[in-house]
Design an enzyme around this catalytic site. Sequence first.
Site, mmCIF file in Angstrom:
data_model
loop_
_atom_site.group_PDB
_atom_site.id
_atom_site.type_symbol
_atom_site.label_atom_id
_atom_site.label_comp_id
_atom_site.label_asym_id
_atom_site.label_seq_id
_atom_site.Cartn_x
_atom_site.Cartn_y
_atom_site.Cartn_z
ATOM 1 N N GLU A 88 -21.878 45.092 63.646
ATOM 2 C CA GLU A 88 -22.998 45.378 62.858
ATOM 3 C C GLU A 88 -24.169 45.187 63.707
ATOM 4 O OE1 GLU A 88 -22.086 41.629 61.520
ATOM 5 O OE2 GLU A 88 -20.415 41.602 61.619
ATOM 6 N N TYR A 126 -28.113 41.086 65.418
ATOM 7 C CA TYR A 126 -29.441 40.822 64.354
ATOM 8 C C TYR A 126 -31.169 40.462 64.648
ATOM 9 C CZ TYR A 126 -26.211 41.064 61.405
ATOM 10 O OH TYR A 126 -24.586 41.683 60.207
ATOM 11 N N GLU A 169 -17.240 37.467 66.390
ATOM 12 C CA GLU A 169 -18.181 36.325 66.157
ATOM 13 C C GLU A 169 -17.640 35.153 66.772
ATOM 14 O OE1 GLU A 169 -21.587 36.520 63.206
ATOM 15 O OE2 GLU A 169 -21.800 38.474 63.908
#
Length: 477
Positions: A378, A301, A169
């Site tokens: 993730e 996310y 990231e």
Amino acid sequence: MTENNPRVFPPDFLWGAATAAYQIEGGARDGGRTPSIWDTFSHTPGKVLAGDTGDVACDHYHRWRDDLALMSELNLRSYRFSVSWPRVQPTGRGPAVQRGLDFYRELVDGLLERDITPIVTLYHWDLPQELEDAGGWPERETAERFAEYAGIVGETLGDRVSLWTTLNEPFCSAFLGYGSGVHAPGRHDHESVLRAAHHLNLAHGLGTQALRSVLPRTAEVSISFNPGVVHPLNPESEADRDAARRIDNLHTRIFSDPVLHGSYPEDLKQDTARVTDWSFVRDGDEATIHQPLDSIGINYYTTTVVSGPVADELPESKRADNHGKSEHSMWVAAEDVVFHRPPGDVTEMGWTVAPSGLTELLLRFSREAPKLGLYVTENGAAYDDKPDASGAVHDPERISYLRQHFAAVHDAMEQGADVRGYQVWSLLDNFEWAFGYSKRFGIVHVDFDTLARTPKSSARWYAGVIAANQLPASQSD
Ligand code: PNW
């Protein structure tokens, strides 16, 4: 759609879990490790909630053998972890520390013995403090130092690790570290954000070259992005569409365009012309950044909804502070953009559960880079998990979150995306950056007084999904 059919995954699908060094290791002073920017930042009053630090964290540095046993118990086929740069090369320069390298070699050997595929991330935000003192990511030298460090780790673990990630990231490193200042090193200056972004990209390019020169030809090199899924509030509004375009450039394309296509977006350069003339990009840099890769890691996310300026400030319930509250905007030349909370359930982070965004992202990158494999490196959620009277931890919301996102991955695969694996964030409750230990992302509960680990019900459920290699059609857990 497939409610009545189980969603079956390919036999070699790499299910697993992810962590990062500073968030779990502790052992901050063991084995010659020196401070990283996150040690300095977390020890600065007011930067991290409740004054939490990663000094001890999950004490994984001393308990890694127990954690390996836990991974086997949960049927994990892969484990994504990061190497702490200051544990391996304390000042960010010069010779490596053997004890640091040995720690990771033993960890990798333990994984291989258990048939768990290691996925190594070289940089998950813990820059040696000495390199920050020399200017940090806004300076070109940091990229050159990273390449040297990548070569050292590649040489040490290259005979036993086949999946490599340069950076985790870079968006967060540049924008949260040098823009809003909610992450280490806590600076806020817009030209520094763009300089940091470029030197992170350059670090990826030079680091990939360094890795390729020492790794066997079969090793795969990747980078993990956290691309934004950015939707205009009103798709009919020109101002909202333009807000979405500008945020997508800053969140995603400033990294993915040079890495995947070899050049920065022209409109990004124009939009930011009042901040910088981009003269820090030297001839040949974009070609260096554009290295052949084997796969892309996607961290996902939530979804973002943006608009142009609105008349009144939004109430908290409609506002999205997905990137943490700060008085300093990190949105270079896009400070006017307003972030709206999309409808739907929210997690403890205040992030809306929006699984279709993951399908959208995977399809976007499979179209943009059709030859590269994709990994979800993730994905996960924070909930307020507490042990009950018997000590068990029940987290049905996390099971529901994961179930929906596994289905979203499967949807993308049915539509042609070459997704090869999924690593849940995170194996353990851990140091959640500016939120300290207050946000729990683990499928395994950690008691931060005793450091006892307790698999949550989501961990048991996940172990079942991995064993069956399919998502059961029934809604009952
Ligand atoms: C990612 N944001 O962090 C990281 O890679 C993990 O280390 C972290 O624990 C996880 O997601 C959960 O937060 C992010 O503000 C932190 O946009 C902040 C943001 C995004 C990702």
